[in-house]
Enzyme design. Structure first.
Site, PDB file in Angstrom:
ATOM      1  CG  ASP A 131      -0.378  -0.088   2.515  1.00 31.21           C
ATOM      2  OD1 ASP A 131       0.862  -0.198   2.597  1.00 31.21           O
ATOM      3  OD2 ASP A 131      -1.118  -0.039   3.522  1.00 31.21           O
ATOM      4  CB  SER A 132       4.579   1.717  -0.077  1.00 32.24           C
ATOM      5  OG  SER A 132       4.837   0.537  -0.811  1.00 32.24           O
TER       6      SER A 132
ATOM      7  CG  ASP B 226       0.407  -4.104   2.017  1.00 36.66           C
ATOM      8  OD1 ASP B 226       0.564  -5.060   2.800  1.00 36.66           O
ATOM      9  OD2 ASP B 226       1.256  -3.196   1.877  1.00 36.66           O
TER      10      ASP B 226
ATOM     11  CD  GLU C 290       0.359  -1.541   7.949  1.00 36.97           C
ATOM     12  OE1 GLU C 290      -0.021  -0.737   8.829  1.00 36.97           O
ATOM     13  OE2 GLU C 290       0.911  -1.182   6.890  1.00 36.97           O
TER      14      GLU C 290
ATOM     15  CD  GLU D 203       7.656  -0.394   7.611  1.00 38.54           C
ATOM     16  OE1 GLU D 203       6.668  -1.070   7.260  1.00 38.54           O
ATOM     17  OE2 GLU D 203       7.898   0.751   7.166  1.00 38.54           O
TER      18      GLU D 203
ATOM     19  CE  LYS E 140       3.141  -6.171   3.805  1.00 38.85           C
ATOM     20  NZ  LYS E 140       2.704  -4.949   4.528  1.00 38.85           N
TER      21      LYS E 140
HETATM   22  O1  KIV Z   1       3.591  -1.154   1.654  1.00 42.73           O
HETATM   23  C1  KIV Z   1       4.763  -1.534   1.689  1.00 42.73           C
HETATM   24  O2  KIV Z   1       5.591  -1.215   0.822  1.00 42.73           O
HETATM   25  C2  KIV Z   1       5.172  -2.374   2.812  1.00 42.73           C
HETATM   26  C3  KIV Z   1       6.627  -2.665   2.946  1.00 42.73           C
HETATM   27  C4  KIV Z   1       7.331  -1.483   3.482  1.00 42.73           C
HETATM   28  C5  KIV Z   1       6.872  -3.880   3.779  1.00 42.73           C
HETATM   29  O3  KIV Z   1       4.366  -2.779   3.578  1.00 42.73           O
END
Ligand code: KIV
Length: 273
Positions: free
Chosen positions: A53-54, A92, A124, A191, A122
């Site tokens: 989600d980055s 994510d 969080e 992280e 994934k």
């Molecule tokens: O969204 C992302 O890029 C991440 C990584 C930093 C692990 O969750």
């Protein structure tokens, strides 16, 4: 160079990641958000591609990961999956799509899987989301956990500094890591936490632990692809190693193109019909 160690071109599965941990083979993971980059990253032999989600920061220019929507993550996920032959593709679940209720979490998880054809998701969080994690796994969807600095909670922390430096937070992180393993997660991202703590978690868990800013004592590493390729100038945390300076390479190339157009040098007679 697909299958870096063994020349193995078979598709990476969650099961094979656990085998890699068992035989001490480090796991390589990078983000990708689009078809072209995913093709390059996969072709270079990466084990896991994260549609992080980055994308909210990197692709859309948002300050945090919070604004990205389910539909936008699905768009990025579909594009990446089309470009990948070997790597395991993890997407994510974006902020707000798994915290409201277990029903919403499972429904959204199923939608991402159905539409993108990715391999895993994934999420969080630890104890707070453990019921949702269990329900999603019960639906047959592999889940990777994410603890330590959790960017979706940035408004709670107020800062992107190293997490779990005090005993209380470190103990909660260890408890959460065990809960996620017991719930059936196939892997865990840690992280920006102290290296010693990350190594302890990796040693205690049987599932692979992938670090970002968590030292070398874990089972693998993940970076944001545009950061490690040096596309952005401003972001240089201590954990980031730059393997290229694409910002300079791209700027030089584009400046040359601008000049060639202005000088009527491009296109030449061989570049026209
Ligand atoms: O969204 C992302 O890029 C991440 C990584 C930093 C692990 O969750």
């Amino acid at each position: 160079m697909a299958g870096y160690i063994s020349g193995d071109t078979r598709k990476v599965t969650t099961h094979r990641l656990i085998e890699m941990k068992q035989r001490g083979e480090k796991i390589s993971m990078l983000t990708s958000y689009d078809y072209t980059t995913a093709q390059i990253v996969d072709g270079a032999g990466i084990d896991v591609i994260l549609v992080g989600d980055s994308a909210s920061n990197v692709m859309a220019g948002n300050v945090t990961t919070l604004p990205i929507t389910l539909d936008q993550m699905i768009y990025h996920g579909k594009s990446v999956v089309r470009g990948v032959k070997r790597a395991l593709v993890v997407i994510d679940m974006p902020f707000g799509t798994y915290q409201t209720s277990d029903f919403e979490a499972v429904t959204n998880a199923i939608n991402i899987m159905k539409i993108t054809h990715c391999d895993a998701l994934k999420l969080e969080g630890g104890e707070e989301i453990i019921d949702a994690v269990k329900k999603i796994i019960a639906a047959g969807i592999p889940i990777m956990g994410h603890l330590g600095l959790m960017p979706q909670s940035i408004n709670k922390y107020g800062t992107y500094t190293v997490r779990a430096k005090d005993d209380e937070e470190a103990e909660k992180l260890i408890r959460d890591a065990h809960l996620l393993e017991e719930a059936g997660c196939f892997g865990l991202v840690l992280e920006k936490i102290p290296a010693e703590l990350a190594k302890r978690v990796a040693d205690e868990l049987t599932i692979p632990v992938i670090g970002i800013g968590a030292g070398g004592g874990v089972d693998g590493q993940v970076l944001v692809v545009s950061d490690m390729l040096g596309m952005s100038n401003g972001f240089s945390p201590r954990f980031l190693r730059r393997y290229a300076n694409l910002h300079t390479i791209m700027t030089d190339a584009i400046q040359q193109y601008v000049k060639d157009v202005k000088d009527s040098d491009f296109p030449n007679v061989n570049e026209q019909y």
